[in-house]
Design an enzyme around this catalytic site. Sequence first.
Site, short mmCIF file in Angstrom:
data_model
loop_
_atom_site.label_atom_id
_atom_site.label_comp_id
_atom_site.label_asym_id
_atom_site.label_seq_id
_atom_site.Cartn_x
_atom_site.Cartn_y
_atom_site.Cartn_z
N SER A 1 17.85 25.46 -58.87
CA SER A 1 18.97 24.83 -59.57
C SER A 1 20.27 25.58 -59.27
CB SER A 1 18.67 24.75 -61.07
OG SER A 1 19.64 24.00 -61.75
N HIS B 1 18.84 18.89 -58.30
CA HIS B 1 18.54 17.82 -59.28
C HIS B 1 19.04 16.48 -58.71
CE1 HIS B 1 17.67 20.88 -62.36
NE2 HIS B 1 18.81 21.46 -62.03
N GLU C 1 14.21 17.55 -57.82
CA GLU C 1 13.48 18.51 -58.64
C GLU C 1 12.05 18.69 -58.13
OE1 GLU C 1 13.79 17.13 -62.67
OE2 GLU C 1 15.94 17.57 -62.79
#
Length: 275
Positions: free
Chosen positions: A136, A178, A205
């Site tokens: 992330s 994401h 993800e």
Amino acid sequence: MCPAKIADGQQRGFIIPIGGAEERVDDPIILQRFVELCGDENANIVIIPTASQLAETGPNYEVIFRNLNVKNAMSLPINSREDAEREDYLAALESATGIFITGGNQLRLSTILGGTSIAQSIRKLNSEGVHVAGTSAGAAIMPEHMIAGGSTGALPNEQGVTFAPGLGLISKVLLDQHFSQRNRLGRLLSAVSYNPFASGLGICENTAAFIAPDGLLEVVGHGSITVVDPSDLQHSSMAEARTGDSITLIGLKLHMLSHGDTYCLHTRVASPKAV
């Protein structure tokens, strides 16, 4: 900021951006592959939880890696620029075979780590063969140009993306995380529209790009990676765009890659998984 130079006789470590929400218990295919690269049970993994403001993030990842049979996993609670100059933290990094940067807020990462001894050490160690993974926000910070924010949606526009300096672990790449879950195609296209020098990587993800020292990217995980390949770009209207304008991009290629597929960052050739 470009990647640190490689000394004669050495090979750069892998760069492993993860799109976030990686599976950590039931089928931790990404983290297991990272551990194998770092030496399996002999791995020494240092965790950088700076992006997160949760005190338990670092210790939780210590447990996750120990459950993957890593004997030595420790987190460095770097929460200020002063922490990023601590000699004991720098010494801990020097013994690492792998560095893992957690998720959270990528601007917290850049404002705390940018230009510090810890950031310089991570770059140097990677040039000496230490593997660096990030999930992330930890993935977002890896390139020399970090996507710091932008609008959601499928279409690029003049205000579609904002940048900040990244760690500079890798060049020729702009990446977003994401990706499909947060509908970020438009901001990745906006980012690529500024300069076709860099390929755009949109990482879903529970999916990672394992980028080898020779620039060959392999997809690992259960989602996909969207590659925006600008090698044949004929026209971008970004230079003439006014505030809020849509952007014209002619000649772009998109590759949708899944587990086992590859893409070479240097030749910009995508290939399906070998049968």
